[in-house]
Design a protein around this motif. Sequence first.
Motif: not given
Lengths: 318, 318
Positions: B273-274, B276-278, B280-282, B285, B312-313, B315-317
């Motif tokens: 999860l960490r 994959q989620l990071l 997506r965040a990258e 950005i 960022i969170v 906008a992402l979630v």
Amino acid sequence: LSGGVPASDRVEQILGGSVLLAARLMRDLDDHVPSAVRELKQLFPHTGRAYVVGVTGNPGSGKSTLVDSLIGRYRARGLRVGVVAIDPSSPFSGGAILGDRIRMQRHATDEGVFIRSLATRGHLGGLSRSTQDVVAVMDAMGYDLILVETVGVGQDEVDVVSTADTSVVVVVPGLGDEIQAIKAGILEIADILCVNKADKDGADRTVADLSMMLELRDRTAKPVRILKTVGVREEGIDELVAAVDAHRQELVTRPEGAQRARARAELRLFELLRSQLLARAEALIASGEGLAVLTDRIARRELDPYTAAEQIVGALVR
Amino acid sequence: LSGGVPASDRVEQILGGSVLLAARLMRDLDDHVPSAVRELKQLFPHTGRAYVVGVTGNPGSGKSTLVDSLIGRYRARGLRVGVVAIDPSSPFSGGAILGDRIRMQRHATDEGVFIRSLATRGHLGGLSRSTQDVVAVMDAMGYDLILVETVGVGQDEVDVVSTADTSVVVVVPGLGDEIQAIKAGILEIADILCVNKADKDGADRTVADLSMMLELRDRTAKPVRILKTVGVREEGIDELVAAVDAHRQELVTRPEGAQRARARAELRLFELLRSQLLARAEALIASGEGLAVLTDRIARRELDPYTAAEQIVGALVR
């Protein structure tokens, strides 16, 4: 949770020098109290003035004694000093033998020194974030120089030290294995290699080995200083302080200085993203079948963790 | 990237015992090749049979020599043995002195032994995930017993060892500081405490110190075995093997066994999860102002990292 003092008041008092309220804020940040994060945001514009020196090395390398000496030297210059200890064997963390702990007490009663210890365990990737939070609070409070002491193994610890303005790696003579470990990565983060306990056999050999390793690097690699100290006799401390000063001077003129500030910002940002995104994922799992059921299915091989993670990310992310 | 062999073919050949293709898959997993993850999913139903033994300790504790001896004992029982080495000073990782490396060669030519080394640096929290991936591949290939060797400091390393079926913590006599470090956390993850180099002065004292620490724990704490070995003379190895066997037997009858499987599944899930989620965040950005601009603004104190992360969170979630 915050002793009844409203957030903005607490921020004012922390900026005014209240160590008590600063320590409470640090604890609240560790406990993820939302108001504490708001307060840290208010402190953030006041940060960026402190100089951060990381001191790392294996347990038994004597780095706590060196940190103790450095505190004394910087205090003698009239600087206010913050100390973040994240080494379980450090007297600053309360993990040392009695003699060491008594010796440290001289700084405990000095108002110009703020010591904060952090546990190395149970942080699950948050050690670096906690450290940066503590450094930010001390920085905002006007501590001029912040010493971060940590054991030199593990990605988390390396992250902490690699984002210091100056990184001191402490080694002891005659440990072939230690040199191996340095080879594997620590060398890359060191600005200063400090061969401590240099009165022991093999100190010159260790210096020679380290020098050779440095020479074998790429020609464009950053300069690294090597020096010898005998921490318990305060020998070589002036040279260590001078090496930190010299590196600090270099940072002003080299592009590396700005790069470090950006690297620190990036590390900080991604740690916050990680913890916030994982908290959202945890909440999603909890609102569904629950973590126990989910991990049970994975443990019984009914569901593979890759598919499980993809499904959670798919449900969470836009 | 995969040598032209289609994914499903490669999975079949890995299940059929191809060490070459397994090593390529492991490399592809490290490089985050999407097809490699699909293949790992196909291997997953074949996992869950291997028994995982973690061996941890400081550099210089002699744990590589113990691992070498353990390989020999388990091979003599006819078991196929996987080794995952994540210690930079380990001969299995190629980081040892010449003598050690030559000694290890006897296993390098044994088809019943699959050795894979992982770098401890530059993994940024992914060390544990890489280890679990390698263990899963070896497990699916039918390796009966998998030895995971790691240095015992750092959250990542502790995670790796704490999710093994049996965790062996190796210490050496006479290191007060080491005992301090153990106190701080390693003790909690140990099933077996192995005092190696027990022919040195202070071995009995170290055993006594460790025994006292264990007695001071909560009465409901899990049983921990303490034993002495002299790895270079193969002394105490039978007792170490017997202790692993005894712990394995206990796991069958105690609720702890199932708990470990769930803890391992949870660690695995959250690591995935960490990452994959990071990722997506990258990507988010990168599609916006870009990481360099963003970190520059944070470094210049124009934007605080907490607000940046929240935006960022948000906008992402969903």
